[in-house]
Design a protein around this motif. Structure first.
Motif, mmCIF file in Angstrom:
data_model
loop_
_atom_site.group_PDB
_atom_site.id
_atom_site.type_symbol
_atom_site.label_atom_id
_atom_site.label_comp_id
_atom_site.label_asym_id
_atom_site.label_seq_id
_atom_site.Cartn_x
_atom_site.Cartn_y
_atom_site.Cartn_z
ATOM 1 N N ARG A 57 20.324 -41.763 -52.542
ATOM 2 C CA ARG A 57 19.285 -42.164 -53.497
ATOM 3 C C ARG A 57 19.166 -43.678 -53.583
ATOM 4 O O ARG A 57 18.072 -44.210 -53.707
ATOM 5 C CB ARG A 57 19.585 -41.577 -54.877
ATOM 6 C CG ARG A 57 19.309 -40.086 -54.954
ATOM 7 C CD ARG A 57 19.010 -39.654 -56.372
ATOM 8 N NE ARG A 57 20.168 -39.800 -57.223
ATOM 9 C CZ ARG A 57 21.056 -38.835 -57.436
ATOM 10 N NH1 ARG A 57 20.884 -37.658 -56.870
ATOM 11 N NH2 ARG A 57 22.089 -39.038 -58.198
ATOM 12 N N LEU A 62 15.550 -45.022 -54.620
ATOM 13 C CA LEU A 62 15.183 -44.112 -55.707
ATOM 14 C C LEU A 62 16.080 -44.330 -56.914
ATOM 15 O O LEU A 62 15.822 -43.832 -57.989
ATOM 16 C CB LEU A 62 15.315 -42.653 -55.238
ATOM 17 C CG LEU A 62 14.460 -42.294 -54.022
ATOM 18 C CD1 LEU A 62 14.799 -40.904 -53.528
ATOM 19 C CD2 LEU A 62 12.980 -42.386 -54.374
ATOM 20 N N ARG A 85 9.512 -48.268 -49.578
ATOM 21 C CA ARG A 85 9.650 -46.840 -49.904
ATOM 22 C C ARG A 85 8.686 -46.002 -49.068
ATOM 23 O O ARG A 85 8.985 -44.873 -48.712
ATOM 24 C CB ARG A 85 9.413 -46.640 -51.397
ATOM 25 C CG ARG A 85 10.149 -45.482 -51.986
ATOM 26 C CD ARG A 85 10.661 -45.742 -53.402
ATOM 27 N NE ARG A 85 9.717 -46.363 -54.311
ATOM 28 C CZ ARG A 85 8.685 -45.751 -54.868
ATOM 29 N NH1 ARG A 85 8.432 -44.485 -54.613
ATOM 30 N NH2 ARG A 85 7.891 -46.397 -55.679
ATOM 31 N N LEU A 86 7.525 -46.587 -48.743
ATOM 32 C CA LEU A 86 6.525 -45.847 -47.970
ATOM 33 C C LEU A 86 6.968 -45.623 -46.522
ATOM 34 O O LEU A 86 6.362 -44.831 -45.806
ATOM 35 C CB LEU A 86 5.180 -46.573 -48.000
ATOM 36 C CG LEU A 86 4.420 -46.494 -49.332
ATOM 37 C CD1 LEU A 86 3.124 -47.295 -49.263
ATOM 38 C CD2 LEU A 86 4.115 -45.059 -49.724
ATOM 39 N N MET A 88 9.816 -44.376 -45.884
ATOM 40 C CA MET A 88 10.825 -43.324 -45.931
ATOM 41 C C MET A 88 10.248 -42.044 -46.537
ATOM 42 O O MET A 88 9.236 -42.057 -47.210
ATOM 43 C CB MET A 88 11.991 -43.781 -46.806
ATOM 44 C CG MET A 88 12.565 -45.098 -46.340
ATOM 45 S SD MET A 88 14.078 -45.513 -47.185
ATOM 46 C CE MET A 88 13.482 -46.535 -48.501
ATOM 47 N N ALA A 89 10.953 -40.943 -46.269
ATOM 48 C CA ALA A 89 10.619 -39.684 -46.926
ATOM 49 C C ALA A 89 11.905 -38.883 -47.048
ATOM 50 O O ALA A 89 12.799 -39.003 -46.210
ATOM 51 C CB ALA A 89 9.584 -38.916 -46.124
ATOM 52 N N ALA A 90 11.985 -38.087 -48.114
ATOM 53 C CA ALA A 90 13.245 -37.380 -48.378
ATOM 54 C C ALA A 90 13.067 -35.870 -48.442
ATOM 55 O O ALA A 90 12.010 -35.366 -48.797
ATOM 56 C CB ALA A 90 13.849 -37.881 -49.685
ATOM 57 N N VAL A 91 14.130 -35.186 -48.058
ATOM 58 C CA VAL A 91 14.224 -33.737 -48.252
ATOM 59 C C VAL A 91 15.539 -33.492 -48.989
ATOM 60 O O VAL A 91 16.584 -33.955 -48.543
ATOM 61 C CB VAL A 91 14.236 -32.995 -46.900
ATOM 62 C CG1 VAL A 91 14.407 -31.499 -47.109
ATOM 63 C CG2 VAL A 91 12.968 -33.285 -46.117
ATOM 64 N N PHE A 92 15.435 -32.793 -50.121
ATOM 65 C CA PHE A 92 16.636 -32.579 -50.924
ATOM 66 C C PHE A 92 17.175 -31.160 -50.764
ATOM 67 O O PHE A 92 16.548 -30.294 -50.160
ATOM 68 C CB PHE A 92 16.347 -32.863 -52.399
ATOM 69 C CG PHE A 92 16.037 -34.298 -52.683
ATOM 70 C CD1 PHE A 92 17.043 -35.247 -52.682
ATOM 71 C CD2 PHE A 92 14.743 -34.715 -52.937
ATOM 72 C CE1 PHE A 92 16.768 -36.579 -52.934
ATOM 73 C CE2 PHE A 92 14.456 -36.041 -53.194
ATOM 74 C CZ PHE A 92 15.470 -36.977 -53.194
ATOM 75 N N TYR A 96 12.266 -28.343 -54.081
ATOM 76 C CA TYR A 96 11.358 -28.884 -55.107
ATOM 77 C C TYR A 96 9.916 -28.931 -54.652
ATOM 78 O O TYR A 96 9.292 -29.988 -54.585
ATOM 79 C CB TYR A 96 11.806 -30.269 -55.577
ATOM 80 C CG TYR A 96 13.062 -30.203 -56.381
ATOM 81 C CD1 TYR A 96 13.054 -29.568 -57.622
ATOM 82 C CD2 TYR A 96 14.258 -30.696 -55.911
ATOM 83 C CE1 TYR A 96 14.217 -29.449 -58.359
ATOM 84 C CE2 TYR A 96 15.424 -30.575 -56.642
ATOM 85 C CZ TYR A 96 15.384 -29.948 -57.867
ATOM 86 O OH TYR A 96 16.521 -29.819 -58.576
ATOM 87 N N ARG A 156 6.619 -31.595 -45.253
ATOM 88 C CA ARG A 156 6.048 -32.525 -46.231
ATOM 89 C C ARG A 156 6.555 -33.949 -45.986
ATOM 90 O O ARG A 156 5.840 -34.925 -46.226
ATOM 91 C CB ARG A 156 6.446 -32.041 -47.637
ATOM 92 C CG ARG A 156 5.886 -32.816 -48.773
ATOM 93 C CD ARG A 156 6.136 -32.125 -50.088
ATOM 94 N NE ARG A 156 7.559 -31.975 -50.380
ATOM 95 C CZ ARG A 156 8.040 -31.432 -51.499
ATOM 96 N NH1 ARG A 156 7.224 -30.980 -52.418
ATOM 97 N NH2 ARG A 156 9.327 -31.326 -51.693
ATOM 98 N N ALA A 157 7.803 -34.051 -45.493
ATOM 99 C CA ALA A 157 8.350 -35.370 -45.176
ATOM 100 C C ALA A 157 7.883 -35.836 -43.794
ATOM 101 O O ALA A 157 7.471 -36.974 -43.618
ATOM 102 C CB ALA A 157 9.873 -35.334 -45.247
ATOM 103 N N LEU A 160 4.363 -37.468 -42.910
ATOM 104 C CA LEU A 160 4.121 -38.877 -43.231
ATOM 105 C C LEU A 160 4.536 -39.787 -42.082
ATOM 106 O O LEU A 160 4.360 -40.998 -42.152
ATOM 107 C CB LEU A 160 4.912 -39.260 -44.491
ATOM 108 C CG LEU A 160 4.619 -38.396 -45.718
ATOM 109 C CD1 LEU A 160 5.570 -38.731 -46.848
ATOM 110 C CD2 LEU A 160 3.183 -38.606 -46.168
#
Lengths: 376, 252
Positions: A57, A62, A85-86, A88-92, A96, A156-157, A160
């Motif tokens: 994070r 984040l 931040r743009l 990067m992209a995250a998957v948790f 969610y 979704r990640a 981008l």
């Protein structure tokens, strides 16, 4: 191509220094230095509560660290830095997904970036195809199975086209069958997309499949960092060794070498290893337990290319899931072997028994002992 | 029993007979409470979002204030507004000063009448419904996991996008907040009676009319208005429920 060779070619896309995070008075993260190289997948491995998600994070901008600095693509970045931040992209762990359709979910980040509706549609279709979910665009995102939901989160990640992908235990909620399939898929996608990724997990098998480099975390700190082979083959401290299920790497000394095969004196025993070190070099030696084969002491050992053949004593037998870990010793040489339950029954082993141990020279990991100038 | 029956008959006659006096009262009730809930929503939903999603110093204290406000007896809210708006109150005094400065020729001006106006009722109703909207919104927003917001941020959301997404995710709760805010004021009588004064053709709303007609012994008229009030609550809540559920088709 080894991670080292790759590291030599590329620049770090993330560099972080002296990161600390405190919750109330407790320090949950204390990392001196972290580097993510362009195009690499760096696994952060550790038990739960070791601070690895917090690290992710913080690196993903984040969460604000108490101290420390982060450079992303060469520029120092703060937690309010949307530009960085743009990238990067995250998957948790939990996907969610937002209320709405699969397509709406995948398009979310594109919409925020002002991508036109037409282009959005094409890119969403491509991203869904990439994760194997063609034709689900209009499905409700909240009615998917766990595996599908996690694929949508990945799409979704990926849609981008981020330069950095942050993955926080993306597969740990899934059942083993789907998990195995998705680990392979994730690994393939990470390799072919050329994205740089940080992959947080508590599962060493997952880390070994997806990662080029791995850092092991314990109580907020890195206890070991390096290429997957080095870290997973040569645990230098007892905690790491225990965590990955090996014996601690042993100190040894090269006796002589012949055609790339070194004889190494380890704990009073000679073992053979593939190594380019010079005679007299002090080294660390480790062998993964799954590379160590066991045979009954008096039995006929089959003809094999394994150069190392030793009689060792069983010190302990410890079940580990489907496998059993057998701790072995002869003089100062300690090894662990991972065998199936059926093999254990066949061998009829008890602590204190003698057993014939076989392993290949290529299975022996060798690295220069610290503080000693190394390689030829 | 006969009273109730007569009341039902009369209610029908009043409504469908198009009695202008009754429609005037209904219209005023809806206008005042409707505008009040719009204002309370405009103020309360953003404040509720901040209270429910952000950590900051003094948050617990504000939470306590809001919770107290949710339980504030409307008549006390009315009393406070009454004291502020009365001719001897601070706002009237300030307005008088401004008037005297603006038009010295006609000074001294009389203090303007702020009480017993629709505006005064509006102020009281906004004060009553705001804590309800804030409190219920905060609870709804607080139930959206932090990770959901982090997820949005990690996909490029600004704080604004993040707020929008959170409120969308919590929309059932946010609508419940607005319904609670409206329900709290459309049925309220103490505050509008105090600051509005129940003046015919001016500040008479349904609840104050019911009180008046009951005291006059006109149970049929009171009951008619009561039935209309319940009917209105039913229609409005029905509409909001339908709105809430329009988003549920994508949910488990």
């Amino acid at each position: 191509m080894s991670a080292d060779a790759r590291a030599g070619k590329s620049e770090p896309i993330i560099v972080a220094e002296n990161l600390t995070v405190r919750y109330r008075k407790r320090t949950v993260l204390d990392v001196e230095r972290f580097e993510l190289y362009e195009g690499e997948t760096h696994a952060v491995l550790g038990p739960s509560g070791s601070g690895k998600s917090t690290l992710l994070r913080v690196l993903g901008l984040l969460e604000k660290p108490a101290t420390g600095r982060i450079w992303i693509d060469g520029a120092q970045a703060g937690s309010a830095d949307r530009e960085a931040r743009l990238m990067m992209a995250a998957v948790f762990q939990n996907p969610y997904l937002f209320k709405g359709t699969v397509a709406e979910n995948v398009a979310y980040g594109l919409k925020l970036r002002g991508v036109s509706a037409r282009e959005r549609e094409d890119r969403v279709d491509a991203a869904l195809a990439r994760v194997g979910l063609e034709g689900t665009q209009r499905h409700s995102a909240l009615q998917l199975s766990g595996g599908e939901a996690q694929r949508v989160a990945l799409a979704r990640a990926l849609v981008l086209e981020p330069r950095i992908l942050l993955l926080d235990e993306p597969l740990s909620y899934l059942d083993p069958l789907i998990k195995r399939k998705l680990v392979a898929d994730f690994s393939e996608i990470l390799t072919t997309s050329g994205v740089s990724a940080i992959y947080v997990t508590h599962d060493q098998d997952e880390a070994m499949v997806v990662a080029d480099r791995v850092s092991i975390m314990h109580e907020g700190r890195f206890v070991r960092s390096g290429t997957v082979d080095d870290v997973m083959g040569l645990p230098t401290d007892p905690w790491v060794a225990d965590f990955i299920g090996m014996e601690t790497a042993l100190d040894g000394e090269i006796v002589d070498t012949e055609e790339g095969i070194a004889r190494i004196m380890v704990g009073g025993q000679i073992i053979y290893a593939c190594s380019m070190f010079c005679p007299g070099q002090k080294v660390l030696v480790g062998i993964r337990p799954e590379d160590v084969m066991l045979f009954a002491a008096q039995s006929e050992v089959p003809v094999s290319s394994a150069r190392n053949r030793l009689t060792m004593r069983v010190e302990a037998i410890e079940p580990r899931g489907a496998l059993v870990r057998v701790a072995l010793r002869r003089d100062g040489l300690r090894l662990a072997s991972s065998i199936s339950r059926a093999s254990l029954r066949d061998l009829d082993l008890e602590p204190g028994d003698d057993v014939t141990v076989l392993f290949k020279a290529t299975a022996v990991h060798v690295a220069a002992a610290q503080g000693v100038p190394s390689r030829l | 029993m006969e009273d109730i029956w007569k009341g039902l008959m009369h209610a029908g006659a009043l409504l469908f007979g198009g009695d202008p006096g009754v429609w005037e009262i209904i219209g005023l009730s809806l206008r005042v409470s409707g505008l009040a809930v719009v204002l309370a929503t405009a103020v309360g939903v953003p404040l509720g979002y901040v209270l429910g999603s952000r950590k900051f110093r003094g948050r617990t204290f504000i939470q306590v204030i809001v919770n107290t406000g949710m339980g504030l007896p409307p008549v006390v809210a009315g009393l406070i507004v009454y004291m502020f708006l009365s001719r001897s109150g601070p706002i009237a005094a300030f307005a008088t000063d401004v008037l005297n400065w603006w038009d010295p020729a006609a000074a001294p001006h009389d203090a303007p009448r702020l009480l017993f106006t629709v505006g005064a009722m509006l102020v009281a109703q906004v004060i009553i419904s705001c804590p309800l909207v804030i409190g219920v919104t905060a609870a709804a927003v607080g139930s959206v996991p932090l990770e959901m917001r982090l997820q949005a941020r990690s996909l490029g959301a600004t704080s604004w996008h993040e707020a929008l997404l959170t409120i969308t995710e919590a929309r059932r709760g946010v609508m419940a907040a607005i319904v609670a805010g409206f329900g709290g004021i459309i049925s309220e009588v103490g505050a509008v009676m105090l600051v509005g004064g129940n003046i015919e053709h001016s500040t008479r709303v349904m609840t104050t009319a019911i009180v008046l007609e009951t005291q006059k012994g006109n149970f049929d008229v009171a009951l008619a208005l009561g039935i209309i009030l319940i009917g209105m609550a039913f229609v409005i809540n029905n509409g909001l429920t339908a709105l809430q559920q329009s988003g549920s088709r994508y949910e488990r």
